[in-house]
Design a protein around this motif. Sequence first.
Motif, short mmCIF file in Angstrom:
data_model
loop_
_atom_site.label_atom_id
_atom_site.label_comp_id
_atom_site.label_asym_id
_atom_site.label_seq_id
_atom_site.Cartn_x
_atom_site.Cartn_y
_atom_site.Cartn_z
N VAL A 39 43.14 47.66 40.67
CA VAL A 39 42.66 46.41 41.27
C VAL A 39 43.91 45.60 41.60
O VAL A 39 44.91 45.69 40.89
N ALA A 40 43.85 44.82 42.66
CA ALA A 40 44.96 43.90 42.95
C ALA A 40 44.42 42.66 43.65
O ALA A 40 43.31 42.69 44.20
N HIS B 43 36.70 42.66 34.98
CA HIS B 43 37.61 41.93 34.08
C HIS B 43 39.01 41.81 34.71
O HIS B 43 39.60 40.71 34.73
N LEU B 44 39.49 42.92 35.28
CA LEU B 44 40.83 42.89 35.89
C LEU B 44 40.89 41.89 37.04
O LEU B 44 41.88 41.16 37.18
N ALA B 45 39.83 41.84 37.84
CA ALA B 45 39.83 40.93 39.00
C ALA B 45 40.03 39.49 38.53
O ALA B 45 40.79 38.72 39.14
N GLN B 46 39.37 39.12 37.43
CA GLN B 46 39.48 37.75 36.95
C GLN B 46 40.89 37.47 36.39
O GLN B 46 41.52 36.46 36.71
N VAL B 47 41.38 38.41 35.58
CA VAL B 47 42.71 38.21 34.98
C VAL B 47 43.80 38.18 36.06
O VAL B 47 44.66 37.29 36.08
N LEU B 48 43.72 39.14 36.99
CA LEU B 48 44.77 39.25 38.01
C LEU B 48 44.72 38.08 39.00
O LEU B 48 45.75 37.64 39.51
N THR B 49 43.51 37.57 39.25
CA THR B 49 43.40 36.40 40.13
C THR B 49 44.10 35.21 39.50
O THR B 49 44.85 34.47 40.17
N GLY B 50 43.87 35.02 38.21
CA GLY B 50 44.56 33.92 37.51
C GLY B 50 46.07 34.05 37.63
O GLY B 50 46.77 33.08 37.96
N ARG B 51 46.56 35.27 37.45
CA ARG B 51 48.02 35.48 37.52
C ARG B 51 48.54 35.31 38.95
O ARG B 51 49.61 34.72 39.17
N ALA B 52 47.80 35.85 39.91
CA ALA B 52 48.27 35.79 41.31
C ALA B 52 48.33 34.34 41.79
O ALA B 52 49.31 33.91 42.42
N VAL B 53 47.28 33.58 41.49
CA VAL B 53 47.24 32.20 41.97
C VAL B 53 48.30 31.36 41.24
O VAL B 53 49.00 30.55 41.87
N ALA B 54 48.43 31.59 39.94
CA ALA B 54 49.45 30.84 39.19
C ALA B 54 50.84 31.12 39.73
O ALA B 54 51.65 30.20 39.94
N ALA B 55 51.11 32.40 40.02
CA ALA B 55 52.44 32.75 40.55
C ALA B 55 52.64 32.12 41.93
O ALA B 55 53.72 31.60 42.24
N ALA B 56 51.60 32.17 42.76
CA ALA B 56 51.72 31.57 44.10
C ALA B 56 51.93 30.06 44.00
O ALA B 56 52.62 29.46 44.84
N ALA B 57 51.35 29.44 42.96
CA ALA B 57 51.49 27.99 42.78
C ALA B 57 52.80 27.62 42.08
O ALA B 57 53.09 26.44 41.88
#
Length: 284
Positions: free
Chosen positions: A195-196, A268-282
């Motif tokens: 998932v990504a 589960h991965l989609a939720q965790v990775l979304t949190g990380r992706a958005v945080a990194a982009a922010a």
Amino acid sequence: MIPPTFDYTAPETIEDALRALAEAGEDAKIIAGGQSLMPVLRLRMNDPNVVIDLGRIPELRGIREEGDNLVIGAMTTHYDVIHDPLVRAHAALLVEAATTVADPQIRHRGTLGGAVAHADPAGDLSAPVLALGATMTIAGPNGRREVAAQDFFQDLFTTAIEPDEILAAITIPKHTGWSAHYEKFNLTAQAWSVVAVAAALKVSGGKIEQARVALTNMANVPLRAAGVEESLIGRNADAETIRAAAARAAEGTDPNSDGDADAGYRTHLAQVLTGRAVAAAAGL
Ligand SMILES: Cc1cc2nc3c(=O)[nH]c(=O)nc-3n(C[C@H](O)[C@H](O)[C@H](O)COP(=O)(O)OP(=O)(O)OC[C@H]3O[C@@H](n4cnc5c(N)ncnc54)[C@H](O)[C@@H]3O)c2cc1C
């Protein structure tokens, strides 16, 4: 395994390539970088009579500015996308995702057009292209037509390209000043995404003005995470906002279960990775 025998032709114009495609009909196969097609031929999952190589058509290669858009030729390699100053300035999300593809050898051969035409749900370029609102230019016997990314990806390994057509270019609206991140979960042995998440944000004064989020391998096609975007836009770029938005990542998805992960784990991965992706982009 050795691929089956086939005729080979390498035309020098799109028109000649279309002619070769029309002459051979369903027995033809287009080859771009060959990084997905050659394994398919070696496994004898496809048995074309003729392979049409797009590698000698200059018009299909390169990146140019056209007003508020970037036009990327279908035969532009992942390496060229990653190192192009225009893409870095106006479509950073694509650079982020392309950097994660396989290894340097494959990034030098594989093309953006080949990756999206192949439409593997685990492929890493489709979700960014969708998130950035790209338009595909498809050349056929009756001229060119434009297809929006959300209509282009139709199913597993299936796109809007008809058998007598060629993907010529991918047009991406400029996202200048946006920050971006591609967060990916993959097995150690290979880089394909289990998932990504592709995330691009326009943040001003600590507030998220615009958000584009798309998911890789959460269905047979790449998906926009509309609920996540809705929960981000207009709010402060802080941990609380991102946590609440990420909880909506699996809304409207239809993940497969396979040898890499079952549907529940992908959710589960989609939720965790979304949190990380958005945080990194922010930048958090
Ligand atoms: C070991 C390995 C690891 C990989 N890991 C990853 C990874 O981690 N992430 C990832 O995203 N990808 C990965 N890839 C795939 C890589 O990104 C490929 O480059 C890409 O999927 C296909 O691009 P290509 O140019 O090689 O296309 P090709 O293999 O030449 O073609 C792929 C398909 O698209 C069609 N096609 C190609 N171009 C056009 C066109 N212009 N018009 C119409 N049809 C066209 C072909 O007919 C074929 O069916 C990996 C590949 C390998 C071999």
